[in-house]
Write an enzyme that holds these catalytic residues in place. Sequence first.
Site, PDB file in Angstrom:
ATOM      1  CD  GLU A  69      -1.309  -2.240   2.050  1.00  0.00           C
ATOM      2  OE1 GLU A  69      -0.429  -2.090   3.012  1.00  0.00           O
ATOM      3  OE2 GLU A  69      -1.711  -3.213   1.883  1.00  0.00           O
ATOM      4  CE1 TYR A 120       7.720   0.178  -3.305  1.00  0.00           C
ATOM      5  CE2 TYR A 120       6.039   2.031  -3.230  1.00  0.00           C
ATOM      6  CZ  TYR A 120       7.090   0.956  -2.405  1.00  0.00           C
ATOM      7  OH  TYR A 120       7.409   1.235  -1.219  1.00  0.00           O
TER       8      TYR A 120
END
Length: 144
Positions: free
Chosen positions: A105, A117
């Site tokens: 998250e 990411y």
Amino acid sequence: MEIVDYNPNFLEDLWQIHILTMPENDLMTKNNFVDEFSQPTRKYFVCLQDNVPVGYIGAFNMIDDYNIIGIAVKKDFQHKGVGTKLINSLIDFAKKENVKSLSLEVDETNLKAINFYKKMGFVVTNIRKKYYKNNDALIMWLYL
Ligand SMILES: CC(C)(COP(=O)(O)OP(=O)(O)OC[C@H]1O[C@@H](n2cnc3c(N)ncnc32)[C@H](O)[C@@H]1OP(=O)(O)O)[C@@H](O)C(=O)NCCC(=O)NCCS
């Protein structure tokens, strides 16, 4: 620079890196932080420069997934490939364990981390509303 397994001697340095780098609404208490590092279901890697920690990644195993609890790199060492080395260590480890994915998250406003990411191949699969006080969380997955 080398990536090593976590050992308790690193804890205080990692806590300092954590409080100086993590977005405010992502901060754990020190007790939670210490507790996380002592759980057997967790896997932590640490990046050392001249034997001093400059970053870490931690994840917990849920059957066929490793969920990233945290990744942080000391400010002076950011954007120099340390985060990439750390996540690649977790990827290699997870693959050896036959784990199928990494998940996490991230605060929707943490663009540096989201960029990071995405570059590593993670995709956004879901949004969790107001997960961080006023901000939503992006749920991201990397399928191994
Ligand atoms: C997110 C973080 C772990 C990335 O680690 P890093 O060592 O700085 O990342 P790398 O040097 O391996 O960079 C890899 C890619 O990430 C992205 N990235 C890294 N720093 C960035 C920045 N300042 N701005 C935008 N994108 C950035 C880029 O896509 C970069 O690829 P490039 O070098 O080709 O531009 C690090 O910035 C950090 O500790 N941030 C604070 C803590 C945090 O927010 N953790 C995530 C919580 S979910």
